[in-house]
Design a protein around this motif. Structure first.
Motif, mmCIF file in Angstrom:
data_model
loop_
_atom_site.group_PDB
_atom_site.id
_atom_site.type_symbol
_atom_site.label_atom_id
_atom_site.label_comp_id
_atom_site.label_asym_id
_atom_site.label_seq_id
_atom_site.Cartn_x
_atom_site.Cartn_y
_atom_site.Cartn_z
ATOM 1 N N ASP A 99 0.881 -1.098 0.014
ATOM 2 C CA ASP A 99 0.059 -0.004 0.044
ATOM 3 C C ASP A 99 0.733 1.340 -0.001
ATOM 4 O O ASP A 99 2.156 1.107 0.407
ATOM 5 N N GLU A 100 0.151 2.455 -0.751
ATOM 6 C CA GLU A 100 1.198 3.747 -0.967
ATOM 7 C C GLU A 100 1.602 4.134 0.715
ATOM 8 O O GLU A 100 2.407 4.703 0.503
ATOM 9 N N ASN A 101 0.639 4.063 1.815
ATOM 10 C CA ASN A 101 0.986 4.635 2.884
ATOM 11 C C ASN A 101 2.199 4.171 3.621
ATOM 12 O O ASN A 101 3.157 4.825 4.190
ATOM 13 N N SER A 102 2.300 2.597 3.367
ATOM 14 C CA SER A 102 3.351 1.891 3.935
ATOM 15 C C SER A 102 4.863 2.493 3.111
ATOM 16 O O SER A 102 5.661 2.611 3.633
ATOM 17 N N VAL A 103 4.722 2.479 1.928
ATOM 18 C CA VAL A 103 5.957 2.889 1.112
ATOM 19 C C VAL A 103 6.291 4.251 1.324
ATOM 20 O O VAL A 103 7.434 4.314 1.518
ATOM 21 N N ALA A 104 5.196 5.182 1.566
ATOM 22 C CA ALA A 104 5.442 6.431 1.843
ATOM 23 C C ALA A 104 6.459 6.802 3.228
ATOM 24 O O ALA A 104 7.125 7.627 3.347
ATOM 25 N N LYS A 105 5.546 6.034 4.057
ATOM 26 C CA LYS A 105 6.202 6.140 5.571
ATOM 27 C C LYS A 105 7.599 5.568 5.598
ATOM 28 O O LYS A 105 8.636 6.259 5.929
ATOM 29 N N ALA A 106 8.096 4.562 4.692
ATOM 30 C CA ALA A 106 9.372 4.018 4.668
ATOM 31 C C ALA A 106 10.390 4.984 4.081
ATOM 32 O O ALA A 106 11.397 5.040 4.706
ATOM 33 N N ILE A 107 9.923 5.537 3.254
ATOM 34 C CA ILE A 107 10.706 6.626 2.280
ATOM 35 C C ILE A 107 10.980 7.754 3.268
ATOM 36 O O ILE A 107 11.952 8.273 3.540
ATOM 37 N N GLY A 108 9.774 8.113 4.046
ATOM 38 C CA GLY A 108 9.856 9.398 4.901
ATOM 39 C C GLY A 108 10.911 8.978 5.980
ATOM 40 O O GLY A 108 11.350 9.876 6.793
ATOM 41 N N MET A 109 11.057 7.940 6.470
ATOM 42 C CA MET A 109 11.728 7.299 7.763
ATOM 43 C C MET A 109 13.352 6.912 7.043
ATOM 44 O O MET A 109 13.894 6.336 8.037
ATOM 45 N N SER A 110 13.693 7.071 5.970
ATOM 46 C CA SER A 110 14.791 7.097 5.368
ATOM 47 C C SER A 110 15.222 5.461 5.220
ATOM 48 O O SER A 110 16.756 5.156 5.425
ATOM 49 N N ALA A 111 14.244 4.817 4.818
ATOM 50 C CA ALA A 111 14.689 3.369 4.356
ATOM 51 C C ALA A 111 15.348 3.612 3.208
ATOM 52 O O ALA A 111 15.231 4.417 2.510
ATOM 53 N N ASP A 112 16.225 2.484 2.901
ATOM 54 C CA ASP A 112 16.958 2.606 1.776
ATOM 55 C C ASP A 112 16.685 1.766 0.570
ATOM 56 O O ASP A 112 16.984 2.243 -0.480
ATOM 57 N N ALA A 113 15.613 0.932 0.842
ATOM 58 C CA ALA A 113 15.007 0.131 -0.302
ATOM 59 C C ALA A 113 13.885 -0.403 0.588
ATOM 60 O O ALA A 113 13.427 -0.671 1.646
ATOM 61 N N TYR A 114 12.838 -0.889 -0.754
ATOM 62 C CA TYR A 114 11.503 -1.483 -0.253
ATOM 63 C C TYR A 114 11.200 -2.457 -1.217
ATOM 64 O O TYR A 114 10.996 -2.355 -2.483
ATOM 65 N N LEU A 115 11.473 -3.451 -0.730
ATOM 66 C CA LEU A 115 11.063 -4.786 -1.637
ATOM 67 C C LEU A 115 9.871 -5.505 -1.164
ATOM 68 O O LEU A 115 9.583 -5.686 0.132
ATOM 69 N N LEU A 116 9.091 -6.318 -2.058
ATOM 70 C CA LEU A 116 7.846 -6.810 -1.753
ATOM 71 C C LEU A 116 7.924 -8.428 -1.892
ATOM 72 O O LEU A 116 8.930 -8.972 -2.779
ATOM 73 N N LYS A 117 7.596 -8.859 -1.055
ATOM 74 C CA LYS A 117 7.582 -10.404 -1.031
ATOM 75 C C LYS A 117 6.615 -10.928 -1.761
ATOM 76 O O LYS A 117 5.578 -10.316 -2.029
ATOM 77 N N PRO A 118 6.715 -12.052 -2.540
ATOM 78 C CA PRO A 118 8.260 -13.072 -2.495
ATOM 79 C C PRO A 118 9.082 -12.372 -3.282
ATOM 80 O O PRO A 118 8.704 -11.600 -4.245
ATOM 81 N N VAL A 119 10.368 -12.511 -2.609
ATOM 82 C CA VAL A 119 11.438 -11.575 -3.587
ATOM 83 C C VAL A 119 12.422 -12.964 -4.261
ATOM 84 O O VAL A 119 12.566 -13.891 -3.497
ATOM 85 N N THR A 120 12.951 -12.549 -5.315
ATOM 86 C CA THR A 120 13.925 -13.664 -6.025
ATOM 87 C C THR A 120 15.258 -13.245 -5.239
ATOM 88 O O THR A 120 15.499 -12.116 -4.978
ATOM 89 N N PRO A 121 15.953 -14.187 -5.514
ATOM 90 C CA PRO A 121 17.468 -14.105 -4.925
ATOM 91 C C PRO A 121 18.178 -13.014 -6.122
ATOM 92 O O PRO A 121 18.969 -12.036 -5.195
ATOM 93 N N GLU A 122 17.954 -12.743 -7.254
ATOM 94 C CA GLU A 122 18.320 -11.558 -7.845
ATOM 95 C C GLU A 122 18.201 -10.186 -7.549
ATOM 96 O O GLU A 122 18.753 -9.241 -7.414
ATOM 97 N N SER A 123 16.725 -10.027 -7.136
ATOM 98 C CA SER A 123 16.272 -8.792 -6.468
ATOM 99 C C SER A 123 16.923 -8.413 -5.246
ATOM 100 O O SER A 123 17.274 -7.213 -5.083
ATOM 101 N N LEU A 124 16.863 -9.321 -4.336
ATOM 102 C CA LEU A 124 17.616 -9.491 -2.980
ATOM 103 C C LEU A 124 19.030 -8.966 -3.437
ATOM 104 O O LEU A 124 19.437 -7.722 -2.663
ATOM 105 N N LYS A 125 19.821 -9.449 -4.205
ATOM 106 C CA LYS A 125 21.285 -9.270 -4.423
ATOM 107 C C LYS A 125 21.397 -7.827 -4.779
ATOM 108 O O LYS A 125 22.015 -7.108 -4.359
ATOM 109 N N LYS A 126 20.550 -7.355 -5.808
ATOM 110 C CA LYS A 126 20.651 -5.801 -6.296
ATOM 111 C C LYS A 126 20.175 -5.009 -5.401
ATOM 112 O O LYS A 126 20.854 -3.892 -5.223
#
Length: 126
Positions: A99-126
């Protein structure tokens, strides 16, 4: 010649902290990180447990949002309260919250990345 995005990074001296309440997901993430070459992968089942593991000074944190006690947002707030360099440790949310609110909150709190489950090993490594 490979460009920066195609190069493999050397994680052999890096420590990761995986904060996830689902044991299967936590074990899977740990295996991926070990396969990438991380020197050590620390684990915590929630934000409160992660605060204790943070004393081991990880180089990167991968954290779920929905956990009890201590959700991912509370843990990120705790981390960012430290003076640099501790307060600047790369923090990656890995969550099912799209949801938009969670993503916006994460950005506002200075999270460096926001990945959605399930994540592939390739996405995780990037």
């Amino acid at each position: 010649m490979k460009n920066q995005s195609q190069q493999d990074f050397d994680f052999s001296r890096a420590r990761a902290l995986v904060v996830e309440d689902n044991e299967f997901i936590r074990m899977t993430l740990k295996k991926h990180l070990e396969d990438f070459g991380f020197e050590r992968v620390l684990e915590a089942a929630n934000g409160e447990e992660a605060k204790k593991r943070f004393e081991d000074r990880p180089n990167v944190i991968i954290c779920d949002i929905n956990m009890n006690p201590g959700d991912g947002f509370s843990f990120l707030k705790h981390i960012r309260a430290f003076a640099p360099p501790l307060g600047n440790i790369p923090f990656i949310f890995l969550t099912g919250n799209s949801d938009e609110n969670s993503v916006a909150k994460a950005i506002g709190m200075s999270a460096d990345a926001y990945l959605l489950k399930p994540v592939t090993p390739e996405s995780l490594k990037k």
